[in-house]
Design an enzyme around this catalytic site. Structure first.
Site, short mmCIF file in Angstrom:
data_model
loop_
_atom_site.label_atom_id
_atom_site.label_comp_id
_atom_site.label_asym_id
_atom_site.label_seq_id
_atom_site.Cartn_x
_atom_site.Cartn_y
_atom_site.Cartn_z
CD GLU A 49 -0.39 -40.30 5.86
OE1 GLU A 49 -0.24 -39.17 6.37
OE2 GLU A 49 -1.02 -40.50 4.81
CG ASP A 60 0.59 -30.55 8.59
OD1 ASP A 60 -0.30 -31.26 8.08
OD2 ASP A 60 1.75 -30.95 8.79
#
Lengths: 276, 433
Positions: A49, A60
């Site tokens: 990824e 995040d």
């Protein structure tokens, strides 16, 4: 055949599960990112990824958010990232060329560059799919159609807060694999994962034929062993990005090797874990 | 879940068109386009092309729950009566409509009226929304409330409402804003709120919003996120607009009662745009009332020197919504600057983008210096210390009053009082308190 489909059909035949590390493109620089991707694949990573740095990543935690900000401060742009990946695909080993690359990218970036331009350039760079963490299925139909036309997979996320009927609908609108978010919250290592995680993924398994990969919070061989029986793949992000950030002042080659070793351990744990 | 229209498809509808209001004026029987301008958003939270929900899946359930609860509360007479009761007896509504004669004389033209949101409890319009949302939080059985704040006014309003209803409160605030707005930080803490300094990025409102959203990602089961402006994912822009619309409804009624007519113009400052949305929305169908929004022009029009999302930005995605935004060509949010912490934000509410593209509202920008001048002028000529945010609207109104000329009347949303800005103004004047 798309590399993601090939990977999961190969793994299914071999009764194996995928180890899927996340790297932030351009942290600390793109040369390191390229070396790191090669190393990870050599050490047993099945899919990479690639995080496209974004200034305001809501999903995040501090580790990945900080890595995005570091990369942006050094001036990394989407075009540079695609160029790096293109070169990597052109010059990489046979193994590297068979490994799927998936971009994790904010819709803010895709929209600004233009959906078609982003997808065309991603496909040319050798990417196989994309995860757009801030684009729920309500807003993703057009992107899905355009991605599919270019042979790219649009991987959707299901979370602990997703009601079950909605999860079924999301699975219907996903290609490549389903990303099951282990915890309600942001990315980052967790000491323990929710008690009902295994049951929830097992339930989802009865609802879809897509591979199910679990991410968020995973960073140790013990967790890998715990989740391996229910998952088709496991995603490791912050644990890797943190190791890179902590070693910023040490020789690059040494650090990359250490991270490779860490991924090797996780790959070993995944290989040895019992199947369901 | 099906039938979503793509952004590209929707972009095409952004071409300049005759505004619905104009169409309706030309053809008196055309009731449908006439209604259309205020009958937004649609069920996906879209204001024309703008709005929507660009958030992680983790938040979708909380947003759906909020929407469902809000729709119920909206038609629940008990909820509405209770809210109105608090607005009247606790906030002190209706806020006065005041004819500022000495400011009118200074500007030389139209009469300048001030809608005195600065006289609300907690000193700004933010309390209208905070009380409404905290009441919604209670209805949903949430025990904790979080908020982002720039100037601190929304943080104070949320801390106030949480003290009033006995809910736990956490406010995210950029370190730079904590420095600029010490008084509000102190007051929030005094009322029992936890103020969390945000040290990432530009350390201002945008970063505080990121942190509040991250908190909510992991806490939405027991926590309500009280967004302070008409920004964010659906249903926030609609809910905040509705709660703030009490400003415009009162203004409309006060004008009709006092002057037996509507104002010729309404002026408000626009950061995220909640006081502007609140005062504009009830006038949206009154084609004869000109609506003007004043953005933060900062030090000038160079990227990074201002916060003029509508006049300098482009449509894009930020904080869960599709709207005008200040981004670079790679989709990264640009740094912004304003003397006023409350306008120091790189995005704007999606309904403002809709109004801009429909031609219904005209958006201008006011520099730091112009705002500071308006602050001093209003202090000296009216004995009113306006917030630096509101000073942008005042500065714009001085320009407009001259343009409109005598015999006309304009109203400025004086969205907040300036006590909180005394330290920053003193610092800028080189005479620290």
């Amino acid at each position: 055949m798309n590399r993601i489909d090939s990977l999961f059909s190969r793994l299914k035949n071999d009764q194996r599960r995928a180890l899927m590390p996340f790297v932030t493109a351009g942290d600390p620089d793109l040369a390191t990112t390229a070396l790191l991707i090669s190393e990870l694949i050599q050490r047993g990573a099945d899919l990479i990824e690639v995080g496209i740095p974004y200034s305001d990543p809501i999903a995040d935690g501090p580790v990945i958010a900080a890595s995005y900000h570091r990369a942006l401060e050094r001036g990394v742009k989407v075009a540079h990232i695609f160029q790096t990946l293109r070169t990597l695909r052109a010059e990489g080993s046979k193994e590297l060329n068979a490994t799927p690359l998936v971009s994790m990218v904010s819709y803010s970036i895709i929209h600004r560059l233009g959906v078609e331009r982003y997808l065309n350039e991603a496909a040319t760079a050798g990417l196989d799919g994309l995860i757009v963490p801030d684009l729920p299925v309500e807003e993703s139909e057009s992107l899905m159609n355009k991605a599919t036309m270019r042979g790219l997979k649009l991987i959707q996320l299901i979370t602990p807060t997703t009601p079950r009927d909605r999860a079924v609908e999301i699975a219907r609108l996903t290609t490549g694999f389903l990303y099951y978010v282990s915890v309600a919250g942001i990315t980052g290592e967790r000491k323990s994962l929710p008690a009902d995680l295994v049951d929830n993924v097992a339930w989802l398994r009865t609802q879809t034929d897509l591979p199910i990969c679990i991410g968020f919070g995973i960073g140790s061989p013990e967790q890998v062993k715990e989740l391996a029986p229910v998952a088709d793949g496991l995603i490791v992000g912050s644990a890797l990005v943190r190791r890179l950030a902590e070693a910023v002042n040490r020789p690059r080659v040494e650090v990359i090797k250490e991270i490779g070793q860490f991924i090797g351990e996780l790959a070993g744990a995944l290989r040895d874990a019992p199947t369901s | 879940m099906s039938g979503s229209i793509s952004i590209e498809m929707r972009d095409r509808t952004l071409m300049p068109t005759t505004s619905d209001a104009e169409t309706a004026k030309d053809s008196p029987g055309a009731a449908i386009p006439m209604r259309a301008l205020h009958q937004v958003p649609d069920h996906l939270g879209r204001f024309g092309a703008f709005g929507g929900r660009f958030v992680p899946e983790t938040l979708m359930d909380a947003l759906n729950q909020l929407l469902e609860e809000y729709e119920k509360a909206k038609v629940d007479p008990d909820f509405q009566n209770k809210l109105n009761d608090y607005l009247k007896h606790y906030v002190g509504r209706p806020s006065p409509l005041y004819l500022a004669e000495r400011l009118s004389g200074f500007a030389g033209g139209a009469e300048i009226y001030l809608k005195r949101e600065d006289l609300n409890h907690t000193g700004a319009h933010k309390i209208n929304n905070a009380i409404g949302q905290v009441m919604l939080a209670r209805r949903m059985g949430k025990t904790r409330v979080i908020a982002e704040t720039g100037a601190g006014q929304h943080g104070v309003a949320t801390a106030t409402a949480c003290a009033l209803f006995g809910l736990e409160c956490t406010v995210y605030m950029g370190e730079e804003d904590i420095r600029r707005q010490k008084l509000n930080v102190f007051n929030m803490r005094t009322m029992g709120a936890t103020v969390v300094p945000v040290t990432t990025g530009s350390k201002t409102l945008r970063d505080a919003t990121n942190e509040a959203m991250r908190d909510w990602m992991g806490s939405s089961r027991e926590t309500h996120y009280t967004i302070g402006s008409v920004v964010g994912p659906h249903p926030f822009p609609m809910i905040v607009r509705d709660f703030q619309s009490v400003i415009g409804r009162e203004t409309r009624q006060q004008f009709l009662e006092r002057l037996d007519r509507l104002p010729d113009m309404v002026v408000a400052c626009v950061g995220g745009g909640s006081n502007a949305a609140g005062i504009f929305y009830p006038f949206i169908e009154d084609a004869e009332v000109e609506l003007v929004g004043a953005e933060a022009g900062g030090r000038g029009m160079k990227a990074g020197d201002h916060a003029s999302s509508l006049t300098q930005g482009k449509p894009g995605v930020l904080h869960g919504s599709f709207s005008y935004v200040l981004q670079n060509d790679d989709g990264q949010t640009q740094d912004v600057h304003s003397i006023s912490a409350g306008l120091d934000y790189p995005g704007v509410g999606p309904e403002h983008s809709y109004w801009k593209d429909k031609g219904r509202v005209r958006y201008e920008n006011i520099t730091d210096t112009e705002a500071l001048d308006a602050y001093h002028t209003t202090a000296r000529r009216e004995g009113i210390l306006p917030a630096l945010e509101s000073s942008h609207a005042l500065a714009q109104s001085f320009k407009e009053a001259g343009r409109l000329g005598p015999g006309k009347a304009l109203v400025v949303c004086l969205s907040g009082r300036g006590d909180k800005d005394a330290y920053e103004v003193a610092r800028l004047r080189g005479e620290p308190i």
